[in-house]
Design a protein around this motif. Structure first.
Motif, PDB file in Angstrom:
ATOM      1  N   ASP A   1       5.137   3.572   2.308  1.00 38.43           N
ATOM      2  CA  ASP A   1       4.610   2.191   2.920  1.00 38.43           C
ATOM      3  C   ASP A   1       4.635   2.348   4.159  1.00 38.43           C
ATOM      4  O   ASP A   1       3.833   1.735   4.964  1.00 38.43           O
ATOM      5  CB  ASP A   1       5.321   1.060   2.326  1.00 38.43           C
TER       6      ASP A   1
ATOM      7  N   PHE B   1       5.536   5.049   6.211  1.00 33.79           N
ATOM      8  CA  PHE B   1       5.218   6.029   7.189  1.00 33.79           C
ATOM      9  C   PHE B   1       3.720   6.729   6.895  1.00 33.79           C
ATOM     10  O   PHE B   1       3.191   7.544   7.433  1.00 33.79           O
ATOM     11  CB  PHE B   1       6.068   7.555   7.102  1.00 33.79           C
TER      12      PHE B   1
ATOM     13  N   GLU C   1       1.067  11.193   4.441  1.00 38.67           N
ATOM     14  CA  GLU C   1       1.000  12.640   5.184  1.00 38.67           C
ATOM     15  C   GLU C   1       2.634  12.567   5.963  1.00 38.67           C
ATOM     16  O   GLU C   1       3.000  13.795   5.849  1.00 38.67           O
ATOM     17  CB  GLU C   1       0.189  12.356   6.293  1.00 38.67           C
ATOM     18  N   SER C   2       3.029  11.655   6.614  1.00 37.82           N
ATOM     19  CA  SER C   2       4.266  11.665   7.433  1.00 37.82           C
ATOM     20  C   SER C   2       5.331  11.408   6.579  1.00 37.82           C
ATOM     21  O   SER C   2       6.651  11.640   6.897  1.00 37.82           O
ATOM     22  CB  SER C   2       4.147  10.733   8.346  1.00 37.82           C
TER      23      SER C   2
ATOM     24  N   ARG D   1      -1.350   0.889   0.455  1.00 36.86           N
ATOM     25  CA  ARG D   1      -1.269   1.865   1.417  1.00 36.86           C
ATOM     26  C   ARG D   1      -1.853   3.115   0.990  1.00 36.86           C
ATOM     27  O   ARG D   1      -2.875   3.620   1.638  1.00 36.86           O
ATOM     28  CB  ARG D   1       0.154   2.319   1.981  1.00 36.86           C
TER      29      ARG D   1
ATOM     30  N   ALA E   1      -5.707   2.931   0.306  1.00 32.90           N
ATOM     31  CA  ALA E   1      -6.497   2.670   1.651  1.00 32.90           C
ATOM     32  C   ALA E   1      -6.617   3.938   2.274  1.00 32.90           C
ATOM     33  O   ALA E   1      -7.397   3.967   3.179  1.00 32.90           O
ATOM     34  CB  ALA E   1      -6.010   1.693   2.431  1.00 32.90           C
TER      35      ALA E   1
ATOM     36  N   ARG F   1      -7.747   7.471   2.989  1.00 32.52           N
ATOM     37  CA  ARG F   1      -8.523   8.395   2.345  1.00 32.52           C
ATOM     38  C   ARG F   1      -8.130   9.436   1.831  1.00 32.52           C
ATOM     39  O   ARG F   1      -8.539  10.152   0.669  1.00 32.52           O
ATOM     40  CB  ARG F   1      -9.819   8.521   3.401  1.00 32.52           C
ATOM     41  N   LYS F   2      -7.183  10.358   2.508  1.00 26.37           N
ATOM     42  CA  LYS F   2      -6.644  11.569   2.448  1.00 26.37           C
ATOM     43  C   LYS F   2      -6.018  11.501   0.775  1.00 26.37           C
ATOM     44  O   LYS F   2      -6.048  12.072  -0.248  1.00 26.37           O
ATOM     45  CB  LYS F   2      -6.042  12.277   3.197  1.00 26.37           C
TER      46      LYS F   2
ATOM     47  N   ARG G   1      -5.905   9.071  -1.371  1.00 24.08           N
ATOM     48  CA  ARG G   1      -6.885   8.601  -2.444  1.00 24.08           C
ATOM     49  C   ARG G   1      -7.772   9.749  -3.026  1.00 24.08           C
ATOM     50  O   ARG G   1      -7.759   9.846  -4.163  1.00 24.08           O
ATOM     51  CB  ARG G   1      -8.153   7.639  -1.703  1.00 24.08           C
TER      52      ARG G   1
ATOM     53  N   THR H   1      -7.175   5.913  -7.079  1.00 19.77           N
ATOM     54  CA  THR H   1      -6.676   4.548  -6.842  1.00 19.77           C
ATOM     55  C   THR H   1      -6.625   3.830  -8.561  1.00 19.77           C
ATOM     56  O   THR H   1      -6.810   4.086  -9.155  1.00 19.77           O
ATOM     57  CB  THR H   1      -7.783   3.531  -5.901  1.00 19.77           C
TER      58      THR H   1
ATOM     59  N   ILE I   1      -4.420  -6.288   3.103  1.00 14.73           N
ATOM     60  CA  ILE I   1      -4.486  -5.666   4.186  1.00 14.73           C
ATOM     61  C   ILE I   1      -4.270  -6.313   5.629  1.00 14.73           C
ATOM     62  O   ILE I   1      -3.716  -6.007   6.604  1.00 14.73           O
ATOM     63  CB  ILE I   1      -5.342  -4.403   4.112  1.00 14.73           C
TER      64      ILE I   1
ATOM     65  N   THR J   1      -1.169  -8.180   6.737  1.00 15.70           N
ATOM     66  CA  THR J   1      -0.098  -7.426   7.204  1.00 15.70           C
ATOM     67  C   THR J   1      -0.001  -7.024   8.670  1.00 15.70           C
ATOM     68  O   THR J   1       0.788  -6.650   9.487  1.00 15.70           O
ATOM     69  CB  THR J   1       0.196  -6.015   6.656  1.00 15.70           C
TER      70      THR J   1
END
Lengths: 225, 225
Positions: free
Chosen positions: A23, A25, A28-29, A102, A105, A107-108, A110, A115, A159, A162
């Motif tokens: 949530d 980061f 990816e991170s 998160r 939403a 794309r990578k 997902r 989803t 979304i 936030t």
């Protein structure tokens, strides 16, 4: 049995930590090291349950389709309201739930994991179909279209919420969404009895918790007999 | 003057390439090299317009709040419908527009650049307020709340739509959103005359293009005189 219960609890702690890290980061991170630090479990325990970051993300998404806290109602429309309102109540306090939005939403992420939206749409469509069978919906309503719009709208409001610093709770916004959607689909008679107050989710969740606590105590008492 | 027009065109080409790359890869993974390759401009030209990836993202977001293609209507509610429908028509063909949603939904990019959602909410609220002044809205309608819900719902329906492979166009879904929202806010008289057909956006966009092309020709003819 106690051992199994502990394993379930450990798995849950890891998933909650993973949810918080995804949530904050993004997929990816996010790192396993950060998830380990937050979960407060050993590396061995984490890898016993989840072999990789991918599996952690799948685990988080697996928890997203939840109606925990919703109680059966005579009106299936009220149940539909309760599903969205309980989730709006729970989500800000449960990173596991917001993380799944998160991840969906992103794309990578997902592309890797899919989803839970299809699942939600099926579920809401079934709920609306049951309401229709009970005569609560206007005859022209396409329950699948309604479910798609509702899941999209609920998700987008979360979304956008936030990003806005407007001091309005998600519960208040989702209550507004129901007030906008309902006149388009409900027969006037069904509409009148519905409770769409912003604190509806909190009240239903508390009733559920109270009932659940009662059941757990009964179970224990039964064991002692 | 011709030189300035070329510079505007080059800037636009770079932004469109950046939009496509952000849309496909997300902010983190997007590279200037990829944007350069797609824009087909020199490195010098790109850096003349945008000093960094950050500036490119800001440039993309700067293009997001657009009502290009919307024509003035007697009914301000119809104009509101047209704003959402023209955007639903344009977005799938314009990565610059979808990229701004991707960037806004990405929490890290959002922390760096903010979003265009506040701007959209202000704009839609003003549009609904004008409709209210004309007597098109029910008296109890809170235009700011309506604008917030609408912007959230529109955005979420777009995001969820990209994940569903249901063969339904964004235009058809957004038309459905208006059909759901309108009965909650419009007076019956205003409601009856509204055009919320799925192809509304395409028709308005074509009229706008035709009108715009006419103006450009007139301008040129004027120059020749």
């Amino acid at each position: 049995m106690a051992k199994q219960a502990r394993a379930i609890q450990t798995r849950r702690m890891i998933l909650e930590a993973a949810g918080a890290v995804f949530d904050e980061f993004g997929y990816e991170s996010a790192t396993i090291a950060e998830i380990l630090a937050r979960a407060g479990v050993t590396k061995g325990a984490l890898y016993f349950h989840f072999a990789s970051k991918e599996e952690l993300a799948r685990g988080v998404l697996g928890e997203a389709l939840t109606t925990e806290g919703v109680l059966p109602q005579e009106s299936r429309l009220q149940e539909w309201v309760d599903i969205g309102m309980v989730l709006a109540h729970r989500l800000p306090a449960e990173p596991l739930l917001s993380a799944s939005i998160r991840l969906s939403a992103d794309r990578k992420a997902r592309d890797l994991f899919g989803t839970s939206w299809e699942g939600w749409i099926d579920f809401i469509a079934a709920q609306l179909a049951a309401a229709k069978d009970q005569g609560e919906l206007l005859p022209h309503v396409d329950v699948r279209q309604g479910a798609k719009l509702f899941v999209g709208a609920w998700t987008g409001i979360e979304i956008v919420s936030t990003a806005l610093e407007d001091g309005e709770t998600l519960e208040s916004k989702i209550a507004g969404l129901y007030d906008y959607f309902l006149p388009a689909i409900a027969v006037p008679g069904a509409l009148r009895g519905l409770d769409t107050a912003p604190d509806r989710g909190a009240r239903v969740w508390e009733s559920y918790q109270a009932q659940h606590a009662g059941e757990a105590t009964e179970g224990e008492a039964g064991g002692e007999r």
